[in-house]
Design an enzyme around this catalytic site. Sequence first.
Site, PDB file in Angstrom:
ATOM      1  N   ASP A  11      20.685 -13.244  63.862  1.00 50.88           N
ATOM      2  CA  ASP A  11      20.047 -12.164  63.132  1.00 50.88           C
ATOM      3  C   ASP A  11      19.223 -12.880  62.030  1.00 50.88           C
ATOM      4  OD1 ASP A  11      19.690  -9.665  61.669  1.00 50.88           O
ATOM      5  OD2 ASP A  11      21.231 -10.442  60.314  1.00 50.88           O
ATOM      6  N   ASP A  13      17.654 -11.116  58.576  1.00 51.48           N
ATOM      7  CA  ASP A  13      17.935 -10.671  57.194  1.00 51.48           C
ATOM      8  C   ASP A  13      19.437 -10.722  56.895  1.00 51.48           C
ATOM      9  OD1 ASP A  13      15.289  -8.843  56.128  1.00 51.48           O
ATOM     10  OD2 ASP A  13      15.467  -9.237  58.273  1.00 51.48           O
TER      11      ASP A  13
HETATM   12  O1  M1P Z   1      16.756  -7.151  60.029  1.00 50.21           O
HETATM   13  C1  M1P Z   1      17.532  -6.330  59.254  1.00 50.21           C
HETATM   14  C2  M1P Z   1      16.752  -5.198  58.656  1.00 50.21           C
HETATM   15  O2  M1P Z   1      15.838  -5.675  57.691  1.00 50.21           O
HETATM   16  C3  M1P Z   1      15.180  -4.698  57.018  1.00 50.21           C
HETATM   17  O3  M1P Z   1      16.105  -3.884  56.369  1.00 50.21           O
HETATM   18  P1  M1P Z   1      16.007  -3.377  54.867  1.00 50.21           P
HETATM   19  O4  M1P Z   1      14.565  -3.184  54.547  1.00 50.21           O
HETATM   20  O5  M1P Z   1      16.813  -2.137  54.861  1.00 50.21           O
HETATM   21  O6  M1P Z   1      16.623  -4.445  53.990  1.00 50.21           O
HETATM   22  C4  M1P Z   1      14.381  -3.809  57.957  1.00 50.21           C
HETATM   23  O7  M1P Z   1      13.287  -4.522  58.477  1.00 50.21           O
HETATM   24  C5  M1P Z   1      15.276  -3.308  59.067  1.00 50.21           C
HETATM   25  O8  M1P Z   1      14.517  -2.652  60.034  1.00 50.21           O
HETATM   26  C6  M1P Z   1      15.991  -4.433  59.711  1.00 50.21           C
HETATM   27  O9  M1P Z   1      16.884  -3.955  60.670  1.00 50.21           O
END
Ligand code: M1P
Length: 242
Positions: A11, A13
Amino acid sequence: MKIDTNNYVFDIDGTLTPSRGKISEDFKHFFLEWMEGKNVYFVTGSDKNKTVEQIGEEIWNKATRCYQSCGNAVYEKGKLIRQLDFPLSKKLDELLREFLLWSQWTERYTTNIEPRIGLINFSVIGRDCPQEARDKYAKWDNKTKERLAFCDIIHEKFPELEASVGGQISIDIYLKGKNKSQILKDISGPVIFFGDKCKPGGNDFPIVDYLFHEGLTDYTRKYKVHEVTDYKDTWSVLTQDY
Ligand code: M1P
């Protein structure tokens, strides 16, 4: 138990970068070298542009395959090789606008509904919010569980859809089954997965759940899941015995 494999799924983020943040320079150097000779797959709810902005073109292009929009937009060597469209319906748009009215969260920014390839991203606070507001919303949501409640309502009203909590401020919505687990059909053999949202309701959960259930019937697929707290945790695992 150590798994003998060359397949690694990450993953982005919260796993390789802070949520919507850039990869740290030190980790970037380490990771580029670590990727050498391995099959590295990225899977994220984000779109291509956001991911490239976060991890840089060098890492993104070096991956064996990049699964954007939870696997609904697939890139190989920088080229889009597959996509599944999911246009925003009037009914879903109306419900998301109702969520904006219902929410008790008051500090609002813009871009609350963001259609991507194969996925709709929804955020009460708005995607254009500054990092400080992101952190505040994430803390508040952790207490109130607003996003999980939105996901439940979507599941109830739209049985053909699936919604999950991705990062700090938003939810991802896609066609039922078109979650991150779909990418495992492309990858044969044992896999090692790294993610930060592996609990039910999180967008890494379908991968973990799929591997677990597949493991009950198919003994040929060995797997290991590392639920990490942040990129430093991932880095530490990669320097140890994974
Ligand atoms: O990759 C994880 C998530 O990252 C972002 O989430 P958020 O803006 O809530 O921190 C978004 O791009 C989300 O779509 C994605 O799943």
